[in-house]
Design an enzyme around this catalytic site. Structure first.
Site, PDB file in Angstrom:
ATOM      1  N   TYR A   1      -9.563   3.229  -5.062  1.00  0.00           N
ATOM      2  CA  TYR A   1      -8.607   4.289  -5.374  1.00  0.00           C
ATOM      3  C   TYR A   1      -8.648   4.779  -6.812  1.00  0.00           C
ATOM      4  O   TYR A   1      -7.752   5.489  -7.244  1.00  0.00           O
ATOM      5  CB  TYR A   1      -7.197   3.818  -5.006  1.00  0.00           C
ATOM      6  CG  TYR A   1      -7.080   3.532  -3.521  1.00  0.00           C
ATOM      7  CD1 TYR A   1      -7.190   4.559  -2.587  1.00  0.00           C
ATOM      8  CD2 TYR A   1      -6.915   2.234  -3.046  1.00  0.00           C
ATOM      9  CE1 TYR A   1      -7.120   4.307  -1.233  1.00  0.00           C
ATOM     10  CE2 TYR A   1      -6.842   1.973  -1.685  1.00  0.00           C
ATOM     11  CZ  TYR A   1      -6.944   3.013  -0.792  1.00  0.00           C
ATOM     12  OH  TYR A   1      -6.871   2.759   0.549  1.00  0.00           O
TER      13      TYR A   1
ATOM     14  N   GLU B   1       0.813  -1.217   0.000  1.00  0.00           N
ATOM     15  CA  GLU B   1       0.000   0.000   0.000  1.00  0.00           C
ATOM     16  C   GLU B   1       0.849   1.271   0.000  1.00  0.00           C
ATOM     17  O   GLU B   1       0.386   2.344   0.371  1.00  0.00           O
ATOM     18  CB  GLU B   1      -0.932  -0.007   1.211  1.00  0.00           C
ATOM     19  CG  GLU B   1      -1.890  -1.173   1.219  1.00  0.00           C
ATOM     20  CD  GLU B   1      -2.739  -1.221   2.473  1.00  0.00           C
ATOM     21  OE1 GLU B   1      -3.569  -0.317   2.647  1.00  0.00           O
ATOM     22  OE2 GLU B   1      -2.560  -2.160   3.273  1.00  0.00           O
TER      23      GLU B   1
ATOM     24  N   ASN C   1     -10.143  -0.665  10.357  1.00  0.00           N
ATOM     25  CA  ASN C   1      -8.948  -0.080   9.751  1.00  0.00           C
ATOM     26  C   ASN C   1      -8.420   0.975  10.712  1.00  0.00           C
ATOM     27  O   ASN C   1      -9.055   2.005  10.919  1.00  0.00           O
ATOM     28  CB  ASN C   1      -9.304   0.528   8.393  1.00  0.00           C
ATOM     29  CG  ASN C   1      -8.087   0.974   7.608  1.00  0.00           C
ATOM     30  OD1 ASN C   1      -7.140   1.498   8.173  1.00  0.00           O
ATOM     31  ND2 ASN C   1      -8.125   0.770   6.312  1.00  0.00           N
TER      32      ASN C   1
ATOM     33  N   GLU D   1     -14.198  -5.427   9.077  1.00  0.00           N
ATOM     34  CA  GLU D   1     -12.873  -5.197   9.626  1.00  0.00           C
ATOM     35  C   GLU D   1     -12.801  -3.811  10.262  1.00  0.00           C
ATOM     36  O   GLU D   1     -13.685  -2.970  10.070  1.00  0.00           O
ATOM     37  CB  GLU D   1     -11.791  -5.310   8.549  1.00  0.00           C
ATOM     38  CG  GLU D   1     -11.873  -4.260   7.458  1.00  0.00           C
ATOM     39  CD  GLU D   1     -10.735  -4.379   6.449  1.00  0.00           C
ATOM     40  OE1 GLU D   1      -9.689  -4.977   6.780  1.00  0.00           O
ATOM     41  OE2 GLU D   1     -10.892  -3.858   5.329  1.00  0.00           O
TER      42      GLU D   1
ATOM     43  N   ASP E   1     -15.622  -1.005   8.884  1.00  0.00           N
ATOM     44  CA  ASP E   1     -16.335  -1.355   7.657  1.00  0.00           C
ATOM     45  C   ASP E   1     -17.351  -2.444   7.965  1.00  0.00           C
ATOM     46  O   ASP E   1     -17.028  -3.425   8.656  1.00  0.00           O
ATOM     47  CB  ASP E   1     -15.357  -1.838   6.591  1.00  0.00           C
ATOM     48  CG  ASP E   1     -14.355  -0.758   6.191  1.00  0.00           C
ATOM     49  OD1 ASP E   1     -14.662   0.435   6.389  1.00  0.00           O
ATOM     50  OD2 ASP E   1     -13.266  -1.112   5.700  1.00  0.00           O
TER      51      ASP E   1
ATOM     52  N   GLY F   1      -7.342   5.663   5.004  1.00  0.00           N
ATOM     53  CA  GLY F   1      -6.751   6.520   3.981  1.00  0.00           C
ATOM     54  C   GLY F   1      -7.176   7.970   4.123  1.00  0.00           C
ATOM     55  O   GLY F   1      -8.263   8.275   4.622  1.00  0.00           O
TER      56      GLY F   1
ATOM     57  N   SER G   1      -6.623  -2.228   2.632  1.00  0.00           N
ATOM     58  CA  SER G   1      -7.043  -1.618   1.363  1.00  0.00           C
ATOM     59  C   SER G   1      -7.557  -2.626   0.348  1.00  0.00           C
ATOM     60  O   SER G   1      -7.429  -2.450  -0.852  1.00  0.00           O
ATOM     61  CB  SER G   1      -5.895  -0.813   0.737  1.00  0.00           C
ATOM     62  OG  SER G   1      -5.730   0.405   1.401  1.00  0.00           O
TER      63      SER G   1
ATOM     64  N   ARG H   1     -11.591   3.324  11.338  1.00  0.00           N
ATOM     65  CA  ARG H   1     -12.788   3.195  10.511  1.00  0.00           C
ATOM     66  C   ARG H   1     -13.274   1.755  10.570  1.00  0.00           C
ATOM     67  O   ARG H   1     -12.492   0.828  10.399  1.00  0.00           O
ATOM     68  CB  ARG H   1     -12.476   3.575   9.059  1.00  0.00           C
ATOM     69  CG  ARG H   1     -13.706   3.736   8.162  1.00  0.00           C
ATOM     70  CD  ARG H   1     -13.318   3.826   6.705  1.00  0.00           C
ATOM     71  NE  ARG H   1     -12.913   2.540   6.175  1.00  0.00           N
ATOM     72  CZ  ARG H   1     -11.786   2.340   5.475  1.00  0.00           C
ATOM     73  NH1 ARG H   1     -10.958   3.326   5.240  1.00  0.00           N
ATOM     74  NH2 ARG H   1     -11.504   1.127   5.025  1.00  0.00           N
TER      75      ARG H   1
END
Length: 307
Positions: free
Chosen positions: A208, A24, A264, A262, A249, A268, A145, A247
């Site tokens: 992305y 990443e 994070n 998950e 998800d 990002g 990611s 974060r």
């Protein structure tokens, strides 16, 4: 919240850690560059540090007082750089060593969330000949990611996969519903962001590539479901011991139930990232968001480092 000049100066020289050596790296460089611009514009004495070879030597040479971690993936998000910073006495943003390591390991994090009474997708055992049932999502145990995410519908599809034998993999039963991301800033959940990838799968490309995914904030869900998801995200973050701006998800089924995919720990901070979108919906612009995250550095660190 707009910080005064005195508040900004208390951070001292701030290193924005970016790059690294994981898969990443490119995303991390984009996140770090955006954060660096924002902090500099806010008056913070900030410097970008692209960590590559000898991380300890690079950190010593930069002579920083505080670290804003914008690293993603292995070594940057799994507790390694966090441990290095603690040894060096440098306060840093994001979750601490144990929480970082836990959340980077999807299987262990899943177990902790399950024990806390939270719902996660059903794990499917991967036997010698492949998963015991189909369809499944296959993903690395310790990557972020959506690196290496595969949707596998059959034995034939499994046999065509070229999975890295040196990596651990986890298979999960697909969960149907609305995919959302709930960012938790300093312990308080922001409004959920709905992600609707045009490809149908929110993988690395969908995340992305500009225009590849539609975003809705707040998510197109009933108000009571939004509140429920925010509560679940706060509980998940607390169960994993996370701090900063993690974060969560999740996928929300037709009945309003939420399955957590998950956590994070270092989301990002690019132009397509979800944390900035949620913050903007709450009236927090990107510069303010970066300052708020920076303000969490060292709060539960146990010392004031070199400040």
């Amino acid at each position: 919240m707009v910080m005064s000049a005195v508040d900004v100066k208390r951070f001292g020289r701030t290193g924005v850690l970016m790059g690294g050596t994981s898969a990443e790296r490119d995303v991390s460089l984009r996140s770090g560059a955006a954060v660096l611009r924002a902090l500099t514009a806010a008056g913070v004495d900030a410097v970008g540090i692209d960590l590559q070879d000898d991380w300890a030597a690079q950190l010593r040479a930069a002579s920083i007082d505080t670290a804003f971690i914008a690293l993603h993936g292995t070594l940057g998000e799994d507790g390694c750089v966090q441990g290095l910073l603690e040894i060096m006495g440098i306060p840093y943003t994001g979750s601490r060593v144990m929480a970082s390591a836990l959340c980077m390991n999807k299987r262990l994090c899943k177990q902790v969330l399950d024990q806390a009474g939270l719902t996660t997708p059903v794990e499917i055992r991967i036997a010698e000949g492949g998963p015991e049932r189909y369809p499944v999502f296959i993903k690395p145990v310790a990557e972020g990611s959506s690196i290496g995410l595969h949707y596998v519908e059959s034995v034939e599809a499994w046999q065509q996969l070229d999975l890295d034998a040196d990596m651990q993999w986890i298979a999960e039963m697909p969960v149907k519903g609305v995919e959302i991301a709930v960012s938790v800033l300093a312990g308080e959940a922001l409004m959920p962001v709905e992600v609707a990838p045009k490809s149908g799968v929110y993988d690395y490309t969908s995340k992305y590539t500009a225009g590849a995914t539609a975003y809705f904030c707040p998510a197109r869900l009933p108000a009571e479901t939004l509140r429920y998801c925010m509560e679940q995200a706060e509980k998940a973050v607390a169960a994993a011991g996370c701090s900063g701006a993690p974060r969560v998800d999740m996928i929300v089924g037709s009945g309003g139930e939420a399955a957590i995919l998950e956590i994070n720990t270092i989301p990002g901070m690019t132009e397509t990232s979800l944390l900035p979108k949620a913050a903007a919906a709450a009236g927090i612009d990107f510069q303010q968001l970066c300052l708020r995250i920076l303000a969490t550095a060292g709060l539960d660190y146990g010392q004031e480092g070199k400040r």
